[in-house]
Design a protein around this motif. Structure first.
Motif, short mmCIF file in Angstrom:
data_model
loop_
_atom_site.label_atom_id
_atom_site.label_comp_id
_atom_site.label_asym_id
_atom_site.label_seq_id
_atom_site.Cartn_x
_atom_site.Cartn_y
_atom_site.Cartn_z
N ARG A 252 0.85 -1.20 0.00
CA ARG A 252 0.00 0.00 0.00
C ARG A 252 0.88 1.24 0.00
NH1 ARG A 252 -5.28 -0.41 1.51
NH2 ARG A 252 -5.18 1.65 2.49
N PRO A 253 0.56 2.23 -0.83
CA PRO A 253 1.37 3.46 -0.85
C PRO A 253 1.06 4.33 0.36
CG PRO A 253 -0.51 3.70 -2.30
CD PRO A 253 -0.55 2.28 -1.79
N PRO A 254 2.00 5.18 0.79
CA PRO A 254 1.70 6.14 1.85
C PRO A 254 0.52 7.04 1.45
CG PRO A 254 4.07 6.06 1.37
CD PRO A 254 3.38 5.27 0.30
N ALA A 255 -0.31 7.38 2.42
CA ALA A 255 -1.51 8.16 2.14
C ALA A 255 -1.16 9.51 1.49
CB ALA A 255 -2.31 8.38 3.42
N ALA A 256 -0.09 10.13 1.99
CA ALA A 256 0.29 11.43 1.43
C ALA A 256 0.71 11.31 -0.03
CB ALA A 256 1.42 12.04 2.26
N LEU A 257 1.40 10.22 -0.36
CA LEU A 257 1.83 10.01 -1.74
C LEU A 257 0.63 9.76 -2.64
CD1 LEU A 257 4.35 9.75 -3.55
CD2 LEU A 257 4.30 7.28 -3.09
N ALA A 258 -0.37 9.03 -2.13
CA ALA A 258 -1.59 8.77 -2.91
C ALA A 258 -2.34 10.07 -3.18
CB ALA A 258 -2.49 7.79 -2.16
N ARG A 259 -2.36 10.98 -2.20
CA ARG A 259 -3.03 12.27 -2.43
C ARG A 259 -2.28 13.10 -3.46
NH1 ARG A 259 -3.65 11.98 3.27
NH2 ARG A 259 -1.85 13.35 3.56
N LEU A 260 -0.95 12.98 -3.47
CA LEU A 260 -0.13 13.77 -4.38
C LEU A 260 -0.22 13.26 -5.83
CD1 LEU A 260 2.07 15.96 -4.84
CD2 LEU A 260 3.77 14.16 -4.36
N LEU A 261 -0.10 11.95 -6.01
CA LEU A 261 -0.01 11.37 -7.35
C LEU A 261 -1.30 10.73 -7.85
CD1 LEU A 261 3.45 9.54 -7.08
CD2 LEU A 261 3.00 11.79 -8.05
N GLY A 262 -2.21 10.47 -6.93
CA GLY A 262 -3.36 9.64 -7.26
C GLY A 262 -3.09 8.22 -6.77
N ARG A 263 -4.14 7.50 -6.38
CA ARG A 263 -3.95 6.20 -5.73
C ARG A 263 -3.23 5.19 -6.62
NH1 ARG A 263 -6.60 1.60 -5.91
NH2 ARG A 263 -8.26 2.50 -7.18
N GLN A 264 -3.63 5.09 -7.89
CA GLN A 264 -3.04 4.06 -8.76
C GLN A 264 -1.57 4.36 -9.08
OE1 GLN A 264 -5.60 3.64 -12.16
NE2 GLN A 264 -7.14 2.45 -11.05
N ARG A 265 -1.26 5.60 -9.39
CA ARG A 265 0.13 5.92 -9.70
C ARG A 265 1.00 5.75 -8.46
NH1 ARG A 265 -0.62 11.40 -13.41
NH2 ARG A 265 -1.63 10.34 -15.18
N ALA A 266 0.50 6.15 -7.30
CA ALA A 266 1.27 5.99 -6.07
C ALA A 266 1.50 4.52 -5.76
CB ALA A 266 0.53 6.67 -4.91
N ALA A 267 0.49 3.69 -6.01
CA ALA A 267 0.64 2.26 -5.74
C ALA A 267 1.68 1.64 -6.67
CB ALA A 267 -0.70 1.56 -5.91
N LEU A 268 1.67 2.04 -7.94
CA LEU A 268 2.66 1.51 -8.87
C LEU A 268 4.06 1.95 -8.50
CD1 LEU A 268 0.68 2.09 -12.19
CD2 LEU A 268 1.23 -0.13 -11.16
N LEU A 269 4.22 3.22 -8.15
CA LEU A 269 5.54 3.73 -7.78
C LEU A 269 6.05 3.02 -6.53
CD1 LEU A 269 7.72 5.84 -8.52
CD2 LEU A 269 6.59 7.39 -6.92
N THR A 270 5.18 2.80 -5.56
CA THR A 270 5.56 2.13 -4.32
C THR A 270 5.94 0.68 -4.58
OG1 THR A 270 4.06 3.56 -3.06
CG2 THR A 270 4.78 1.53 -1.99
N ASP A 271 5.26 0.05 -5.51
CA ASP A 271 5.51 -1.36 -5.81
C ASP A 271 6.85 -1.59 -6.48
OD1 ASP A 271 5.14 -4.06 -6.13
OD2 ASP A 271 3.65 -3.91 -7.72
N LEU A 272 7.41 -0.58 -7.13
CA LEU A 272 8.61 -0.77 -7.94
C LEU A 272 9.89 -0.73 -7.10
CD1 LEU A 272 7.52 1.10 -11.16
CD2 LEU A 272 8.29 -1.28 -11.00
N THR A 273 9.87 -1.43 -5.97
CA THR A 273 11.10 -1.64 -5.21
C THR A 273 12.08 -2.45 -6.04
OG1 THR A 273 9.84 -1.61 -3.16
CG2 THR A 273 12.03 -2.61 -3.08
N LEU A 274 11.54 -3.39 -6.83
CA LEU A 274 12.31 -4.16 -7.80
C LEU A 274 11.80 -3.81 -9.21
CD1 LEU A 274 12.27 -7.65 -6.07
CD2 LEU A 274 14.24 -6.13 -6.28
N PRO A 275 12.67 -3.86 -10.22
CA PRO A 275 12.20 -3.58 -11.58
C PRO A 275 11.09 -4.54 -11.99
CG PRO A 275 14.60 -3.63 -11.49
CD PRO A 275 14.12 -4.14 -10.18
N ALA A 276 10.15 -4.06 -12.79
CA ALA A 276 9.03 -4.89 -13.24
C ALA A 276 8.55 -4.39 -14.58
CB ALA A 276 7.89 -4.87 -12.23
N ALA A 277 7.90 -5.29 -15.33
CA ALA A 277 7.33 -4.96 -16.63
C ALA A 277 5.85 -4.60 -16.47
CB ALA A 277 7.48 -6.14 -17.58
#
Length: 329
Positions: A252-277
């Motif tokens: 789950r992305p941080p709440a502040a990041l979700a407000r800044l970028l939007g929930r879906q973009r924040a979730a994708l950015l948070t998920d990319l701890t490792l590279p992914a396609a």
């Protein structure tokens, strides 16, 4: 004496990496066979318990000695390509020369007293071509049951290790690449020394083809080498960051990041701890690939992601700015 690989000039210019689904399946099976290796993988084993209960892999266990010893190399031969498909590797395994298969089967059975004289051992030696086909079918079954569901995340861990080591090699040369592969591997004077092995007379020696390096999630705490002729000299070592293989697939992305970028973009950015396609991210987040692609393009244009092509895939990873935004650094 430990196993030593003396690298000549041609070897030094031909060291390469590879990711092999077949070899990773082989290492997972070795780990399952040897309980002392389970420590790092309790989470994975708990998820696999019901799957394992429904699999009969006994013909494979015949050639993976529980107390250690030799496993036939044709079960997981070093790949010829950087990122082969499991289909191509299984086809190559099924095409193993019966004479080579019989020699490797005999060497493996000899590790367990009396096994070569048992009905199963005699049957395997009497018809090595049929044995190869049977073991290939079981390996394919094990791949689909044990690794295929997690392969995108598994591959991401291995790709991240290779990317990190490649950057270090670019900055510091082979010394930077080979000095910390494993605590039991030494590199000095153009010689790679594997202290966990004896000097294996049948092991392939460096001969101008270079050394193949393959990170693995399941090989820990060991390192694997000593492939017999005619295979290329190969070292399978524990991947850096392999513990992240068991991390939650979509944090789950941080709440502040979700407000800044939007929930879906924040979730994708948070998920990319490792590279992914794109397809991996779409599956994990339950989104259409086109939606994920649009979000990744926006994040990349904002300087939060980089993109890198690997074979047929384009993998996205966070930039330093993206890391700082996710972690609050």
């Amino acid at each position: 004496m430990p196993l030593t690989l003396h690298l000549g000039t041609e070897d030094l210019t031909r060291c390469r990496f590879a990711i092999s689904p077949l070899c990773q399946t082989h290492e997972a099976l070795r780990m399952l066979r040897r309980p002392a290796r389970h420590g790092y993988h309790h989470t994975w084993l708990r998820r696999m318990r019901r799957t394992l209960a429904g699999l009969d892999l006994s013909p494979l266990w015949l050639f993976i000695p529980r107390a250690g010893g030799y496993t036939p190399d044709f079960l997981g031969p070093p790949p010829q390509e950087p990122c082969p498909s499991i289909e191509d590797e299984l086809a190559r395994m099924r095409a193993t020369d019966p004479a080579l298969a019989r020699a490797e089967i005999a060497r493996s059975l000899a590790c367990t007293p009396g096994l070569a004289e048992s009905p199963q051992g005699r049957a395997a030696l009497d018809d090595p071509a049929a044995t190869v086909r049977r073991l290939a079918d079981l390996t394919e079954l094990a791949w689909h049951a044990l690794l295929a569901p997690d392969w995108p995340r598994h591959r991401a861990v291995l790709a991240a290790d290779i990317a990190d080591r490649s950057r270090r090699a670019a900055e510091g040369g082979l010394d930077a690449l080979l000095t910390d592969l494993h605590p039991c591997i030494d590199w000095a004077g153009h010689t790679l020394t594997l202290r966990m092995y004896g000097d294996l007379a049948e092991a392939q020696q460096a001969d101008g083809r270079g050394i193949l390096l393959m990170p693995s999630v399941f090989v820990w705490p060991d390192v694997v080498s000593g492939f017999a002729r005619p295979w290329q000299p190969t070292v399978i070592y524990p991947a850096v960051g392999m513990g992240r293989f068991h991390a939650a697939p979509a944090p789950r992305p941080p709440a502040a990041l979700a407000r800044l970028l939007g929930r879906q973009r924040a979730a994708l950015l948070t998920d990319l701890t490792l590279p992914a396609a794109t397809t991996e991210l779409a599956e994990r987040h339950g989104l259409a690939p086109s939606t994920v692609s649009a979000h990744l393009t926006s994040l990349r244009q904002a300087g939060l992601l980089d993109a890198r092509r690997e074979g047929h895939y384009v993998r996205y990873e966070r930039t330093a700015l993206g890391d700082a935004l996710v972690t609050g650094g």
